[in-house]
Design a protein around this motif. Structure first.
Motif, mmCIF file in Angstrom:
data_model
loop_
_atom_site.group_PDB
_atom_site.id
_atom_site.type_symbol
_atom_site.label_atom_id
_atom_site.label_comp_id
_atom_site.label_asym_id
_atom_site.label_seq_id
_atom_site.Cartn_x
_atom_site.Cartn_y
_atom_site.Cartn_z
ATOM 1 N N PHE A 39 -6.493 -60.153 -17.966
ATOM 2 C CA PHE A 39 -5.911 -60.314 -19.294
ATOM 3 C C PHE A 39 -4.843 -61.399 -19.265
ATOM 4 C CE2 PHE A 39 -7.079 -55.641 -19.676
ATOM 5 C CZ PHE A 39 -8.272 -55.918 -20.312
ATOM 6 N N ASP A 40 -4.882 -62.280 -20.258
ATOM 7 C CA ASP A 40 -3.934 -63.400 -20.318
ATOM 8 C C ASP A 40 -2.493 -62.893 -20.350
ATOM 9 O OD1 ASP A 40 -6.141 -65.075 -20.445
ATOM 10 O OD2 ASP A 40 -6.062 -65.248 -22.631
ATOM 11 N N GLU A 41 -2.226 -61.941 -21.229
ATOM 12 C CA GLU A 41 -0.881 -61.393 -21.378
ATOM 13 C C GLU A 41 -0.958 -59.890 -21.624
ATOM 14 O OE1 GLU A 41 1.675 -64.719 -23.630
ATOM 15 O OE2 GLU A 41 -0.145 -64.116 -24.711
ATOM 16 N N VAL A 42 -0.062 -59.161 -20.978
ATOM 17 C CA VAL A 42 0.049 -57.716 -21.188
ATOM 18 C C VAL A 42 1.517 -57.411 -21.438
ATOM 19 C CG1 VAL A 42 -0.304 -55.409 -20.226
ATOM 20 C CG2 VAL A 42 -1.915 -57.251 -19.674
ATOM 21 N N PHE A 43 1.800 -56.848 -22.607
ATOM 22 C CA PHE A 43 3.169 -56.490 -22.963
ATOM 23 C C PHE A 43 3.332 -54.982 -22.818
ATOM 24 C CE2 PHE A 43 6.434 -55.239 -26.046
ATOM 25 C CZ PHE A 43 7.482 -56.041 -25.620
ATOM 26 N N LEU A 44 4.331 -54.567 -22.044
ATOM 27 C CA LEU A 44 4.648 -53.147 -21.895
ATOM 28 C C LEU A 44 5.840 -52.846 -22.789
ATOM 29 C CD1 LEU A 44 4.416 -52.775 -17.998
ATOM 30 C CD2 LEU A 44 2.597 -52.622 -19.709
ATOM 31 N N PHE A 45 5.651 -51.950 -23.722
ATOM 32 C CA PHE A 45 6.722 -51.587 -24.645
ATOM 33 C C PHE A 45 7.835 -50.865 -23.891
ATOM 34 C CE2 PHE A 45 3.470 -52.768 -27.511
ATOM 35 C CZ PHE A 45 4.070 -53.019 -28.738
ATOM 36 N N PRO A 46 9.037 -50.845 -24.460
ATOM 37 C CA PRO A 46 10.178 -50.204 -23.787
ATOM 38 C C PRO A 46 9.853 -48.788 -23.325
ATOM 39 C CG PRO A 46 10.921 -51.356 -25.745
ATOM 40 C CD PRO A 46 9.418 -51.391 -25.770
ATOM 41 N N GLY A 47 10.334 -48.459 -22.129
ATOM 42 C CA GLY A 47 10.126 -47.132 -21.556
ATOM 43 C C GLY A 47 8.947 -47.044 -20.610
ATOM 44 N N LEU A 48 8.097 -48.056 -20.617
ATOM 45 C CA LEU A 48 6.931 -48.065 -19.740
ATOM 46 C C LEU A 48 7.177 -49.055 -18.608
ATOM 47 C CD1 LEU A 48 4.062 -47.124 -19.102
ATOM 48 C CD2 LEU A 48 3.223 -48.912 -20.637
ATOM 49 N N ASP A 49 7.193 -48.565 -17.391
ATOM 50 C CA ASP A 49 7.415 -49.415 -16.235
ATOM 51 C C ASP A 49 6.091 -49.935 -15.685
ATOM 52 O OD1 ASP A 49 10.200 -49.195 -16.163
ATOM 53 O OD2 ASP A 49 10.080 -47.301 -15.068
ATOM 54 N N ALA A 50 6.139 -51.129 -15.148
ATOM 55 C CA ALA A 50 4.958 -51.712 -14.506
ATOM 56 C C ALA A 50 4.856 -51.202 -13.081
ATOM 57 C CB ALA A 50 5.076 -53.229 -14.501
ATOM 58 N N PRO A 51 3.649 -51.039 -12.583
ATOM 59 C CA PRO A 51 3.478 -50.726 -11.165
ATOM 60 C C PRO A 51 4.106 -51.827 -10.308
ATOM 61 C CG PRO A 51 1.427 -50.380 -12.357
ATOM 62 C CD PRO A 51 2.370 -51.076 -13.299
ATOM 63 N N THR A 52 4.396 -51.511 -9.074
ATOM 64 C CA THR A 52 5.069 -52.474 -8.204
ATOM 65 C C THR A 52 4.105 -53.250 -7.313
ATOM 66 O OG1 THR A 52 5.467 -50.726 -6.593
ATOM 67 C CG2 THR A 52 7.238 -51.191 -8.156
ATOM 68 N N ASP A 53 2.822 -53.249 -7.637
ATOM 69 C CA ASP A 53 1.876 -53.996 -6.808
ATOM 70 C C ASP A 53 1.732 -55.442 -7.306
ATOM 71 O OD1 ASP A 53 -0.216 -54.091 -8.830
ATOM 72 O OD2 ASP A 53 -0.562 -51.984 -8.380
ATOM 73 N N GLU A 54 1.021 -56.264 -6.541
ATOM 74 C CA GLU A 54 0.944 -57.693 -6.833
ATOM 75 C C GLU A 54 0.229 -58.023 -8.144
ATOM 76 O OE1 GLU A 54 -2.739 -59.764 -4.589
ATOM 77 O OE2 GLU A 54 -1.167 -59.038 -3.261
ATOM 78 N N ALA A 55 -0.577 -57.118 -8.678
ATOM 79 C CA ALA A 55 -1.255 -57.367 -9.949
ATOM 80 C C ALA A 55 -0.262 -57.565 -11.093
ATOM 81 C CB ALA A 55 -2.197 -56.210 -10.275
ATOM 82 N N TRP A 56 0.923 -57.009 -10.933
ATOM 83 C CA TRP A 56 1.946 -57.055 -11.984
ATOM 84 C C TRP A 56 3.123 -57.950 -11.610
ATOM 85 C CZ3 TRP A 56 0.933 -54.747 -16.580
ATOM 86 C CH2 TRP A 56 -0.145 -53.850 -16.596
ATOM 87 N N GLU A 57 2.951 -58.855 -10.666
ATOM 88 C CA GLU A 57 4.080 -59.641 -10.186
ATOM 89 C C GLU A 57 4.415 -60.857 -11.052
ATOM 90 O OE1 GLU A 57 3.090 -60.704 -6.201
ATOM 91 O OE2 GLU A 57 1.726 -62.299 -6.805
ATOM 92 N N ASP A 58 3.514 -61.273 -11.932
ATOM 93 C CA ASP A 58 3.763 -62.471 -12.739
ATOM 94 C C ASP A 58 4.381 -62.093 -14.085
ATOM 95 O OD1 ASP A 58 3.892 -65.058 -13.606
ATOM 96 O OD2 ASP A 58 1.717 -65.350 -13.773
ATOM 97 N N GLU A 59 5.648 -61.712 -14.036
ATOM 98 C CA GLU A 59 6.362 -61.355 -15.265
ATOM 99 C C GLU A 59 6.902 -62.617 -15.921
ATOM 100 O OE1 GLU A 59 9.695 -58.220 -16.944
ATOM 101 O OE2 GLU A 59 9.302 -58.329 -14.802
ATOM 102 N N ASP A 60 6.731 -62.715 -17.236
ATOM 103 C CA ASP A 60 7.151 -63.907 -17.973
ATOM 104 C C ASP A 60 8.550 -63.708 -18.539
ATOM 105 O OD1 ASP A 60 7.398 -66.226 -19.378
ATOM 106 O OD2 ASP A 60 5.687 -65.898 -20.691
ATOM 107 N N SER A 61 9.551 -63.940 -17.726
ATOM 108 C CA SER A 61 10.935 -63.812 -18.198
ATOM 109 C C SER A 61 11.337 -65.014 -19.047
ATOM 110 C CB SER A 61 11.886 -63.649 -17.017
ATOM 111 O OG SER A 61 11.721 -64.713 -16.115
#
Length: 102
Positions: A39-61
């Motif tokens: 998926f190009d972009e995945v937004f997690l709404f407040p209160g939902l944490d991302a897993p800590t594995d490499e699939a979720w490492e590209d956070e767009d700050s």
């Protein structure tokens, strides 16, 4: 009935995010192209944490910085494998019975 995540993964969202309600009450939003395995972009709404594995490492700050923090305090991730999103959904009890309509 096809699950909402499967429908999203096969559609072109056209740069429009599609929201998905999780069984435990959390929300995610997905932007993708056709027949996506990632998926190009995945937004997690407040209160939902991302897993800590490499699939979720590209956070767009940068997006949050550029919009002055207007991402609603959620977190935006880029290039997340569809299987990782499916696992997140499973970890939160699956899809909620009530979803937004497209």
């Amino acid at each position: 009935m096809t699950s909402r995540i499967d429908r999203i993964a096969t559609e072109v969202t056209g740069r429009v995010f599609r929201r998905l309600h999780l069984a435990d009450g959390h929300w995610i939003s997905i932007n993708t192209g056709p027949a996506a395995t990632e998926f190009d972009e995945v937004f997690l709404f407040p209160g939902l944490d991302a897993p800590t594995d490499e699939a979720w490492e590209d956070e767009d700050s940068w997006e949050e910085f550029l919009t002055g923090g207007e991402l609603g305090r959620g977190r935006l991730f880029l290039g997340v494998p569809a299987d990782a999103v499916r696992q997140l959904i499973t970890d939160h009890g699956g899809e909620h019975a009530h979803q937004d309509s497209d």
